[in-house]
Each structure stands twice: as C-alpha cells, then as structure tokens.
Design a protein around this motif. Structure first.
Motif, PDB file in Angstrom:
ATOM      1  N   GLY A 149       0.808  -1.217   0.000  1.00 28.77           N
ATOM      2  CA  GLY A 149       0.000   0.000   0.000  1.00 28.77           C
ATOM      3  C   GLY A 149       0.838   1.262   0.000  1.00 28.77           C
ATOM      4  N   VAL A 150       1.866   1.301   0.817  1.00 29.94           N
ATOM      5  CA  VAL A 150       2.735   2.478   0.882  1.00 29.94           C
ATOM      6  C   VAL A 150       3.452   2.686  -0.449  1.00 29.94           C
ATOM      7  N   TRP A 151       3.870   1.575  -1.060  1.00 29.86           N
ATOM      8  CA  TRP A 151       4.571   1.671  -2.346  1.00 29.86           C
ATOM      9  C   TRP A 151       3.661   2.302  -3.413  1.00 29.86           C
ATOM     10  N   LEU A 152       2.407   1.862  -3.482  1.00 30.54           N
ATOM     11  CA  LEU A 152       1.491   2.443  -4.454  1.00 30.54           C
ATOM     12  C   LEU A 152       1.173   3.889  -4.088  1.00 30.54           C
ATOM     13  N   GLY A 153       1.067   4.183  -2.778  1.00 30.67           N
ATOM     14  CA  GLY A 153       0.831   5.553  -2.347  1.00 30.67           C
ATOM     15  C   GLY A 153       1.944   6.495  -2.761  1.00 30.67           C
ATOM     16  N   LEU A 154       3.165   5.965  -2.893  1.00 27.02           N
ATOM     17  CA  LEU A 154       4.310   6.751  -3.345  1.00 27.02           C
ATOM     18  C   LEU A 154       4.442   6.749  -4.865  1.00 27.02           C
ATOM     19  N   ARG A 155       3.379   6.310  -5.545  1.00 25.86           N
ATOM     20  CA  ARG A 155       3.314   6.257  -7.010  1.00 25.86           C
ATOM     21  C   ARG A 155       4.260   5.212  -7.581  1.00 25.86           C
ATOM     22  N   GLY A 156       4.530   4.165  -6.810  1.00 28.31           N
ATOM     23  CA  GLY A 156       5.345   3.073  -7.319  1.00 28.31           C
ATOM     24  C   GLY A 156       4.539   2.149  -8.209  1.00 28.31           C
ATOM     25  N   ASN A 157       5.227   1.309  -8.958  1.00 26.05           N
ATOM     26  CA  ASN A 157       4.581   0.367  -9.873  1.00 26.05           C
ATOM     27  C   ASN A 157       3.926  -0.759  -9.075  1.00 26.05           C
ATOM     28  N   PRO A 158       2.616  -0.959  -9.196  1.00 27.52           N
ATOM     29  CA  PRO A 158       1.953  -1.998  -8.405  1.00 27.52           C
ATOM     30  C   PRO A 158       2.382  -3.404  -8.782  1.00 27.52           C
ATOM     31  N   ILE A 159       2.791  -3.615 -10.040  1.00 29.91           N
ATOM     32  CA  ILE A 159       3.248  -4.949 -10.443  1.00 29.91           C
ATOM     33  C   ILE A 159       4.519  -5.306  -9.691  1.00 29.91           C
ATOM     34  N   LEU A 160       5.416  -4.338  -9.508  1.00 32.20           N
ATOM     35  CA  LEU A 160       6.630  -4.588  -8.738  1.00 32.20           C
ATOM     36  C   LEU A 160       6.288  -4.906  -7.288  1.00 32.20           C
ATOM     37  N   ALA A 161       5.315  -4.190  -6.734  1.00 31.04           N
ATOM     38  CA  ALA A 161       4.892  -4.464  -5.359  1.00 31.04           C
ATOM     39  C   ALA A 161       4.354  -5.874  -5.226  1.00 31.04           C
ATOM     40  N   MET A 162       3.523  -6.294  -6.173  1.00 34.34           N
ATOM     41  CA  MET A 162       2.977  -7.650  -6.146  1.00 34.34           C
ATOM     42  C   MET A 162       4.083  -8.690  -6.234  1.00 34.34           C
ATOM     43  N   LEU A 330      -2.861  -7.422  -2.705  1.00 36.79           N
ATOM     44  CA  LEU A 330      -4.122  -6.821  -3.140  1.00 36.79           C
ATOM     45  C   LEU A 330      -4.745  -5.981  -2.034  1.00 36.79           C
ATOM     46  N   VAL A 331      -4.677  -6.452  -0.792  1.00 35.28           N
ATOM     47  CA  VAL A 331      -5.245  -5.694   0.327  1.00 35.28           C
ATOM     48  C   VAL A 331      -4.597  -4.317   0.407  1.00 35.28           C
ATOM     49  N   GLY A 332      -3.277  -4.280   0.392  1.00 33.01           N
ATOM     50  CA  GLY A 332      -2.575  -3.002   0.479  1.00 33.01           C
ATOM     51  C   GLY A 332      -2.835  -2.111  -0.713  1.00 33.01           C
ATOM     52  N   LEU A 333      -2.852  -2.699  -1.918  1.00 34.68           N
ATOM     53  CA  LEU A 333      -3.084  -1.908  -3.117  1.00 34.68           C
ATOM     54  C   LEU A 333      -4.493  -1.324  -3.136  1.00 34.68           C
ATOM     55  N   MET A 334      -5.488  -2.125  -2.735  1.00 40.46           N
ATOM     56  CA  MET A 334      -6.859  -1.631  -2.714  1.00 40.46           C
ATOM     57  C   MET A 334      -7.034  -0.517  -1.689  1.00 40.46           C
ATOM     58  N   ALA A 335      -6.408  -0.675  -0.525  1.00 44.96           N
ATOM     59  CA  ALA A 335      -6.490   0.377   0.493  1.00 44.96           C
ATOM     60  C   ALA A 335      -5.863   1.671  -0.020  1.00 44.96           C
ATOM     61  N   ALA A 336      -4.729   1.553  -0.715  1.00 47.18           N
ATOM     62  CA  ALA A 336      -4.073   2.741  -1.258  1.00 47.18           C
ATOM     63  C   ALA A 336      -4.934   3.412  -2.321  1.00 47.18           C
ATOM     64  N   VAL A 337      -5.609   2.610  -3.162  1.00 49.18           N
ATOM     65  CA  VAL A 337      -6.495   3.169  -4.186  1.00 49.18           C
ATOM     66  C   VAL A 337      -7.664   3.908  -3.530  1.00 49.18           C
ATOM     67  N   ALA A 338      -8.226   3.323  -2.454  1.00 50.18           N
ATOM     68  CA  ALA A 338      -9.326   3.988  -1.743  1.00 50.18           C
ATOM     69  C   ALA A 338      -8.883   5.351  -1.212  1.00 50.18           C
ATOM     70  N   VAL A 339      -7.673   5.408  -0.650  1.00 47.38           N
ATOM     71  CA  VAL A 339      -7.147   6.678  -0.148  1.00 47.38           C
ATOM     72  C   VAL A 339      -6.939   7.664  -1.289  1.00 47.38           C
ATOM     73  N   ARG A 340      -6.385   7.174  -2.407  1.00 46.93           N
ATOM     74  CA  ARG A 340      -6.171   8.041  -3.570  1.00 46.93           C
ATOM     75  C   ARG A 340      -7.487   8.629  -4.055  1.00 46.93           C
ATOM     76  N   PHE A 341      -8.505   7.781  -4.181  1.00 49.12           N
ATOM     77  CA  PHE A 341      -9.804   8.251  -4.654  1.00 49.12           C
ATOM     78  C   PHE A 341     -10.393   9.274  -3.680  1.00 49.12           C
ATOM     79  N   ALA A 342     -10.260   9.004  -2.381  1.00 48.85           N
ATOM     80  CA  ALA A 342     -10.807   9.924  -1.378  1.00 48.85           C
ATOM     81  C   ALA A 342     -10.127  11.284  -1.458  1.00 48.85           C
ATOM     82  N   LEU A 343      -8.813  11.290  -1.684  1.00 45.53           N
ATOM     83  CA  LEU A 343      -8.077  12.548  -1.760  1.00 45.53           C
ATOM     84  C   LEU A 343      -8.417  13.342  -3.023  1.00 45.53           C
ATOM     85  N   SER A 344      -8.922  12.658  -4.059  1.00 38.57           N
ATOM     86  CA  SER A 344      -9.233  13.346  -5.308  1.00 38.57           C
ATOM     87  C   SER A 344     -10.600  14.031  -5.281  1.00 38.57           C
ATOM     88  N   ILE A 345     -11.386  13.779  -4.227  1.00 38.20           N
ATOM     89  CA  ILE A 345     -12.733  14.342  -4.121  1.00 38.20           C
ATOM     90  C   ILE A 345     -12.700  15.636  -3.302  1.00 38.20           C
TER      91      ILE A 345
END
Length: 383
Positions: A149-162, A330-345
């Motif tokens: 999740g932190v990696w995706l939050g830092l705009r890292g590549n999610p495939i690398l995180a997986m 997937l858990v971390g990536l989904m949580a990071a996406v939820a935070v990203r979406f929330a910040l965009s609103i």
C-alpha cells in the motif's frame, strides 16, 4: 456426464451473464446451473476448477465459466462459455460508455457521476476491508500488505509491489494459511493445443495492430499486461489500470477513471470490463473492442494451459504461497487506491454523508447494484 451442444453452453452462460453482478458471488449460481441442473460436471471436477481458478490470473467468475465449458466440450466449449458470460457486460458497458462521453457536459449527468465517485470510493474501501479480514492472518501478512500500500501511495509500480510480496510470501507464509479447497483428480492434456491456438491468435492480432494501428497496439499490449498480473480476481486490475492509464500514460483523469469503474459496477460481469471504457476513451469503438479482447484473452489462455496440470498445481506449496502473497498485496493496493480516490474528491458535508451511508450499506451486505444506483440518483438530486 452430458456432452452439451456449443450453442447450449453459450446460451446458458449468456443467461448467467445477464445477472452476473457481484463477481465471485456468481460462482455458486454457475455451480447450481451446470452441476446440479445441467449435469455437465460432477462435484469433484467443479471443486478442482474452483481451486485452480484461485491460483490463476483473471476474473474469478469468468474463469470458472471457461473451466466449465472446457471440461464439458473442450476448447470450443471454453470459448463459448467465456464469450456468452462476458457478452452482456461488454454490450452494456459499450452503450453506457457512449452515453457517458456524449453527455458529460449535462449538469444532471455530472452530478450523478459525482455521487457515483463517492460510492466507488466506499466500494473500494469495503473491498479492502473484506480482503483484509479474509487474507491477513498474521503480523507478517499485515506488514506485507502495508508495504504494498505504501509503495502504491508513493506512485510506485503496483506490479513490482505484487512481485516482491509474492516472493517474500514464499518464505513467510505457512501452507495452512492459503485457504484453498482440497484438490481433486486432474485432467487430460487436450486443452494445451487450444491454449496454443489462442496464444497464436492473440499474437497475430497484436502483430496486425502493430503494423496498421500503433495506438491500438499499445492499448492491447497494456491490457494483456494487466490481465497477466490480475491474480486474486478482477479487483486486482483496479490499481494496475489506475497506475498505467492515469499516472503513466495520462489517457484518463482520476475522476474519469472512477466513472469508468462506476459503469463497471452498474453493468453485470467483472470489474475488469472497465478496460472497454478505457479503450473507448483512447480510440473509440475500435479501442473498446481491442481492450475487451486483450484484457480477457491471457487469463483464458493460462486457464486452458494449466488445466491439464491442475492437480499438481493446486497441491504445490509454492504456488499456494504465491497466491497468498498476491492476495496480501491486493489488500494493500486496494487500500491505497481507496485513499487516492478519497483525496481526489472535493468533500462537502453532504458528500461525506453519502459516502459513509454507501460504506455502511455495503458492510450490511446490501446488493452493490442498488448501492450504485442509489448513489447516482442521490448525486443527481443533491449535487
């Protein structure tokens, strides 16, 4: 067991696809229709298919449909089931996508999609909570999820995180944590030839696009990559597609991408059908069709190639740990996406209330379709 006609397989899965809301929740309905009513498979064979599809990339319900068709009538049966199950979602997505891009400047439509963006944020957060409760069994699991999740939050590549989490899971996850059904007897090697034929067809399509339509080639190649890494079901495609489509290529803005996910939830079928929305935004109808074909083909090829080795694959401790690692990430990536979406609103008290209500409804197991439709209706009225 019966050997059904190909048109029968297509029509049965077309009917199932018309009501295929909820993704993996459709698997019991597929079982009831094909095992109990039609008698195409016996229970042990279907159980093996459920075990196998959890280990492979792709949308779970689509993969189970293809597996049933494969066991009932070989490669042609797999294709008939796959196309029949996914066709309603594709046609509805195309229709709604055309309406979306032609009516984006209408105030009521804009307000409705504001409500939908709030619901989608709640939906992604709800999915992250559900996956966390199901798959994070130990402190190591939670730390690995946070890492992704932190990696995706830092705009890292999610495939690398997986990939990193899957490798670490091989050493840190215990076999008993993987949560897969016990494997059953394996199958013959016939589907391998069909997998080879599908692979050759996909490569030929990409080669033609490379020669005559480079933009469509890049779109198709991206969708192939997204599908190849969609372990754990269609939801994995969300962070992967977000990274590639919004951040790397800039084909869509983040709010537009959220709208595409919303349309994917209004229509039946897997959430990865959002790829057709992306394809339409890039290259119109041709882009939507290319994206739809290429975002589903790799997982079908992998399923056909893996089925002859199903028994050994589901018994493999390494494969089961890698699967668990993909689900943890997937858990971390989904949580990071939820935070990203929330910040965009741009939040207002009314929007916060609607998002909380949507999240509460989802936690109470209200049908996703009704939550999405209510969000759109309230958005059109209130915003």
């Amino acid at each position: 067991m019966q050997r059904p006609a190909l048109i029968r397989i297509f029509l049965v899965f077309l009917r199932l696809g018309l009501t295929a809301f909820g993704g993996p929740a459709m698997v019991p309905f597929i079982r009831a229709r094909t095992v109990e009513r039609e008698g195409w498979l016996d229970e042990p064979t279907f159980s093996l298919g459920m075990s196998l599809t959890q280990l492979l990339p792709g949308a779970t319900a689509m993969q189970v449909a293809a597996y049933v068709g494969l066991r009932a009538r070989g490669g042609a049966g797999a294709l008939a089931a796959y196309v029949g199950f996914g066709l309603p979602a594709l046609l509805l997505m195309l229709g709604l996508t055309v309406l979306y891009f032609s009516a984006r400047d209408v105030a009521a439509v804009t307000a409705a999609f504001t409500g939908l963006q709030l619901v989608i944020t709640a939906l992604i957060l709800d999915a992250a909570v559900n996956f966390a409760r199901r798959y994070l069994d130990s402190l190591a699991d939670k730390l690995l999820a946070c890492l992704a999740g932190v990696w995706l939050g830092l705009r890292g590549n999610p495939i690398l995180a997986m990939a990193v989490v899957c490798v670490l899971a091989v050493f840190l996850v215990r076999d008993g944590q993987c949560g897969l059904p016990e494997p059953r007897e394996g199958t013959g090697r016939g589907p391998l030839r069909f997998a080879g034929l599908l692979l050759a067809s996909l490569l030929a399509l990409l080669a033609v696009l490379w020669l005559v339509a480079p933009e469509l080639f890049r779109l198709g190649l991206l969708m192939v990559k997204i599908d190849c890494f969609a372990f754990g079901g269609g939801y994995v495609s969300v962070p992967l597609m977000l990274h590639e489509v919004v951040e790397v290529r800039g084909w869509l803005t983040e709010p537009m991408f959220m709208d595409g996910i919303a349309l994917g939830q209004v229509t039946p079928g897997p959430i990865v059908m959002t790829g057709a929305f992306v394809g339409y935004a890039v290259s119109g109808l041709a882009g939507a069709l290319v994206a739809a074909v290429t975002v589903f083909s790799p997982s079908l090829i992998v399923l056909c190639a893996a089925t002859p080795f199903a028994d050994r694959l589901v018994r493999s401790p390494v494969a089961r740990r890698v699967l668990k690692g993909s689900l943890i990430s997937l858990v971390g990536l989904m949580a990071a996406v939820a935070v990203r979406f929330a910040l965009s609103i741009h939040w207002t008290p009314g929007q916060a209330l609607l998002a909380l209500a949507a999240f509460a409804a989802l936690r109470l197991k209200v049908d996703i379709l009704w939550v999405v439709l209510a969000g759109a209706g309230l958005g059109a009225v209130l915003f």
